[in-house]
Design a protein around this motif. Sequence first.
Motif, mmCIF file in Angstrom:
data_model
loop_
_atom_site.group_PDB
_atom_site.id
_atom_site.type_symbol
_atom_site.label_atom_id
_atom_site.label_comp_id
_atom_site.label_asym_id
_atom_site.label_seq_id
_atom_site.Cartn_x
_atom_site.Cartn_y
_atom_site.Cartn_z
ATOM 1 N N THR A 82 61.398 82.562 61.005
ATOM 2 C CA THR A 82 62.441 83.326 60.975
ATOM 3 C C THR A 82 63.328 83.065 59.759
ATOM 4 N N ASP A 83 63.949 84.062 59.281
ATOM 5 C CA ASP A 83 64.783 84.087 58.247
ATOM 6 C C ASP A 83 66.444 83.707 58.460
ATOM 7 N N THR A 84 66.935 82.716 58.038
ATOM 8 C CA THR A 84 68.057 82.130 58.297
ATOM 9 C C THR A 84 69.087 82.344 56.901
ATOM 10 N N GLY A 85 68.508 83.287 55.847
ATOM 11 C CA GLY A 85 69.267 83.666 55.042
ATOM 12 C C GLY A 85 70.471 84.462 55.445
ATOM 13 N N ARG A 86 71.538 84.704 54.421
ATOM 14 C CA ARG A 86 72.720 85.319 54.600
ATOM 15 C C ARG A 86 72.636 86.890 55.302
ATOM 16 N N ASN A 87 71.489 87.401 54.725
ATOM 17 C CA ASN A 87 71.243 88.844 55.193
ATOM 18 C C ASN A 87 71.138 89.112 56.953
ATOM 19 N N MET A 88 70.633 87.933 57.492
ATOM 20 C CA MET A 88 70.655 87.616 58.917
ATOM 21 C C MET A 88 72.042 87.341 59.526
ATOM 22 N N ALA A 89 72.991 87.001 58.716
ATOM 23 C CA ALA A 89 74.350 87.108 59.340
ATOM 24 C C ALA A 89 75.153 88.294 59.200
ATOM 25 N N ALA A 90 74.435 89.418 58.906
ATOM 26 C CA ALA A 90 75.159 90.591 59.008
ATOM 27 C C ALA A 90 74.804 91.263 60.035
ATOM 28 N N ASP A 91 75.523 92.578 60.260
ATOM 29 C CA ASP A 91 75.512 93.129 61.435
ATOM 30 C C ASP A 91 73.908 94.111 61.523
ATOM 31 N N ALA A 92 73.578 94.177 62.737
ATOM 32 C CA ALA A 92 72.317 95.146 62.843
ATOM 33 C C ALA A 92 72.577 96.425 63.281
ATOM 34 N N ARG A 93 71.625 97.349 63.757
ATOM 35 C CA ARG A 93 72.164 98.719 63.748
ATOM 36 C C ARG A 93 73.110 99.047 64.870
ATOM 37 N N ASP A 94 72.985 98.103 65.996
ATOM 38 C CA ASP A 94 73.886 98.233 67.144
ATOM 39 C C ASP A 94 75.110 97.610 66.975
ATOM 40 N N GLY A 95 75.442 97.024 65.721
ATOM 41 C CA GLY A 95 76.681 96.549 65.543
ATOM 42 C C GLY A 95 76.939 94.940 65.962
ATOM 43 N N GLU A 96 75.941 94.347 66.468
ATOM 44 C CA GLU A 96 75.892 92.927 66.742
ATOM 45 C C GLU A 96 74.989 92.089 65.596
ATOM 46 N N PRO A 97 75.555 90.988 65.451
ATOM 47 C CA PRO A 97 75.076 89.924 64.316
ATOM 48 C C PRO A 97 73.349 89.854 64.501
ATOM 49 N N LYS A 98 72.637 90.065 63.393
ATOM 50 C CA LYS A 98 71.238 90.069 63.259
ATOM 51 C C LYS A 98 70.757 88.934 63.872
ATOM 52 N N LYS A 99 71.526 87.729 63.453
ATOM 53 C CA LYS A 99 71.025 86.331 64.018
ATOM 54 C C LYS A 99 71.313 86.212 65.501
ATOM 55 N N ASP A 100 71.711 86.745 66.111
ATOM 56 C CA ASP A 100 72.051 86.714 67.695
ATOM 57 C C ASP A 100 70.933 87.727 68.259
ATOM 58 N N ILE A 101 70.586 88.570 67.685
ATOM 59 C CA ILE A 101 69.178 89.304 68.262
ATOM 60 C C ILE A 101 68.012 88.443 67.936
ATOM 61 N N ALA A 102 67.982 87.727 66.691
ATOM 62 C CA ALA A 102 66.823 86.948 66.291
ATOM 63 C C ALA A 102 66.812 85.774 67.536
#
Length: 294
Positions: A82-102
């Motif tokens: 998995t990617d742990t770069g800063r893009n994954m700290a951004a929000d996903a389509r449904d509004g929660e952080p991408k890292k939480d989904i990951a």
Amino acid sequence: MTSLLRRVKSKMAIFAHRKARGMLDGEYGSVFRGRSLDFDDLRAYVAGDDVRDIDWKASARHGSPLIKRYVAGRRQTVLLVTDTGRNMAADARDGEPKKDIAVMALGVVGYLAQRHGDVVGLVCGDGLGTRSIPAKAGEAHLERLLREIDSATTLDSGPSRIETQLDHVARTVKGRFLLFVVADELAAGKEIEQLLRRLRAQHEILWLTVRDADLAGEGRTDLDAFSVADSAALMGHLAASPAIREAYTQMAGERDAGREAMFRRAGITEGHVTGSSTVMTELFALLERHRRAG
């Protein structure tokens, strides 16, 4: 401190209440084909099961179809990538952080692997470097992996570049593993496609894409944001322009089509999630598509 694995299992319990967890568990077990299997017990047939696994004699006695369940004669290794770069700290389509989904998706697959007696390892990082944790069994180990992902993914992380982690796997991992990759919306390219083909020749690969927030969508005209990749401002009022929305939609569609075509050529099964609420159903669909593609 709240256990991340406990959070994952609680969401899986909700899925189980919908009478689908057994199907997901069965789909995971079918990913590795040709491995040594020993008969374990019988369970009720559910839609999607391979009819070749039906025990017809037992089904006749029981009055409804029963499926033979097997246990692996040898352990498999599942490598979470998995990617742990800063893009994954951004929000996903449904509004929660991408890292939480990951964390949710990786936790579900890791937990399924543990239930099947497989061992789980981790490769994660950003464009500046990669961290690798060897595969082991046990829930304490899986919790450690999830915490590594959660703590490493911040807005102060390096730039996201999943190619760095994939290249690390290609150079250092020996043997045939199941690679479960979670990343944001990857753009297709000649170099990444060559790398994917190289990995696919050696490993089974499942890929889950976490969808970006749609800043040019309807209802976002009052939102000012910034790109976590380069801190560039994204002015919400620009989304009021139909021309800009149309151009954004076209660009995103072309990127998605290019990625999907690249994965198809490489023989890799891809799924998409917009939030943690879609993880369980999409994982089931992903595993099912992968099994049927094989």
